[in-house]
Design a protein around this motif. Sequence first.
Motif, short mmCIF file in Angstrom:
data_model
loop_
_atom_site.label_atom_id
_atom_site.label_comp_id
_atom_site.label_asym_id
_atom_site.label_seq_id
_atom_site.Cartn_x
_atom_site.Cartn_y
_atom_site.Cartn_z
N ALA A 170 0.83 -1.21 0.00
CA ALA A 170 0.00 0.00 0.00
C ALA A 170 0.87 1.26 0.00
N LEU A 171 1.93 1.24 0.81
CA LEU A 171 2.86 2.37 0.82
C LEU A 171 3.48 2.57 -0.55
N GLY A 172 3.86 1.47 -1.20
CA GLY A 172 4.43 1.56 -2.53
C GLY A 172 3.46 2.16 -3.54
N ILE A 173 2.19 1.80 -3.43
CA ILE A 173 1.18 2.35 -4.35
C ILE A 173 1.07 3.86 -4.17
N VAL A 174 1.06 4.30 -2.91
CA VAL A 174 0.96 5.74 -2.64
C VAL A 174 2.20 6.48 -3.15
N LEU A 175 3.38 5.94 -2.85
CA LEU A 175 4.62 6.60 -3.28
C LEU A 175 4.74 6.60 -4.80
N ARG A 176 4.28 5.54 -5.42
CA ARG A 176 4.36 5.47 -6.88
C ARG A 176 3.47 6.54 -7.52
N GLY A 177 2.26 6.68 -7.00
CA GLY A 177 1.37 7.71 -7.53
C GLY A 177 1.91 9.10 -7.28
N LEU A 198 11.60 2.87 -7.12
CA LEU A 198 11.69 1.95 -5.98
C LEU A 198 10.31 1.37 -5.64
N SER A 199 9.28 2.20 -5.67
CA SER A 199 7.95 1.70 -5.35
C SER A 199 7.44 0.76 -6.44
N SER A 200 7.91 0.95 -7.67
CA SER A 200 7.51 0.05 -8.76
C SER A 200 8.11 -1.34 -8.59
N VAL A 201 9.16 -1.44 -7.80
CA VAL A 201 9.74 -2.74 -7.45
C VAL A 201 9.12 -3.27 -6.16
N LEU A 202 8.95 -2.38 -5.18
CA LEU A 202 8.45 -2.79 -3.86
C LEU A 202 7.05 -3.39 -3.94
N THR A 203 6.15 -2.72 -4.65
CA THR A 203 4.75 -3.16 -4.65
C THR A 203 4.54 -4.53 -5.29
N PRO A 204 5.02 -4.79 -6.50
CA PRO A 204 4.83 -6.14 -7.05
C PRO A 204 5.56 -7.21 -6.25
N PHE A 205 6.73 -6.88 -5.69
CA PHE A 205 7.43 -7.87 -4.88
C PHE A 205 6.58 -8.27 -3.67
N GLY A 246 7.75 -13.03 -5.25
CA GLY A 246 8.07 -11.62 -5.32
C GLY A 246 8.98 -11.28 -6.48
N VAL A 247 10.05 -12.04 -6.64
CA VAL A 247 11.00 -11.79 -7.72
C VAL A 247 10.34 -12.02 -9.07
N LEU A 248 9.53 -13.07 -9.16
CA LEU A 248 8.84 -13.35 -10.43
C LEU A 248 7.85 -12.24 -10.77
N ALA A 249 7.16 -11.72 -9.76
CA ALA A 249 6.20 -10.63 -10.00
C ALA A 249 6.91 -9.39 -10.54
N VAL A 250 8.06 -9.06 -9.96
CA VAL A 250 8.82 -7.90 -10.43
C VAL A 250 9.29 -8.11 -11.87
N ALA A 251 9.80 -9.32 -12.15
CA ALA A 251 10.29 -9.62 -13.50
C ALA A 251 9.17 -9.56 -14.52
N VAL A 252 8.01 -10.10 -14.17
CA VAL A 252 6.87 -10.08 -15.08
C VAL A 252 6.41 -8.66 -15.36
#
Length: 285
Positions: free
Chosen positions: A39-46, A70-77, A112-118
């Motif tokens: 959730a924090l990553g979504i807010v920071l990304r926006g 950073l948030s684009s990596v944090l959230t999907p992970f 987490g790693v697969l989600a970021v890679a995808v």
Amino acid sequence: MWEANHTWLIYCLVILWSGFPRAFAAITTTLYLPLGLAALGIVLRGAGFAFRKAAFRTPEQRVYGLAFALSSVLTPFCFGAVAGGIASGRVPTRGAGDPVTAWLNPTSALGGVLAVAVCAYLAAAYLRVEAHRRSAPDLEHHFRTMALLAGLGTGAISIAGIFVLRYDAPHLWHQLSHRAVPLVVVAALCGAASVALVATGRITGLRLLAGAAVTVIVLGWGVAQYPYLLGTHLTVDEAAAPVPTLKVLVGVAVTAGVLILPSLVLLFRLAGRGRLGMSYDDVSH
């Protein structure tokens, strides 16, 4: 466009806590750390996305760009780690499981790693097509390289994941290699075909194949885990809300599909054709 991209998250949360309250309580009381970070990553990304465009000084743009990256990596992970914790059976039915090991484990790390890679592959593939449509050869070459690297990396991670699941989530691995194997094969073929299109410089069908590969593998996970919602200890029937509630949810889902999906399709089609571009002057007027 930004708010439309978040519709799926709100929709899934409402369906989960209304239709399967036991599972929702178990997940949120066990995996609150990765969910909070997501959730924090979504807010920071926006915020990074919005403020970087409005900033005029280079140092400020870099700060906002870093927050976005950073948030684009944090959230999907974190979302991938949540999926791994659920699939590997580390969320107890009663909830309040170990808040650390439930998402810091081999299967969650793989998820987490697969989600970021995808996400990296989908973004690069989609932007390559967009760069081609806008006649930007430099960007097209850049995103083609990024898509190829991300696609090959995703394939390598998926192969390595076989050994992780066999060791850490044997039930999930067994079902993926038996009941869900047709979907796994289809996902692999779609992924390989999309990477081949990237490598050969073609764009026809690239977005469709890349999106299909991800969609089918998610369906495969659902088929492999069925009839359980949590590991192998809470089934869909056990977690389901009373029948009247489920009937209402089905009605809401059908209504939402009829009203919202056509609007989203139109929105993305118009955006893809460049017909939604507005300047700040347009907005202010």
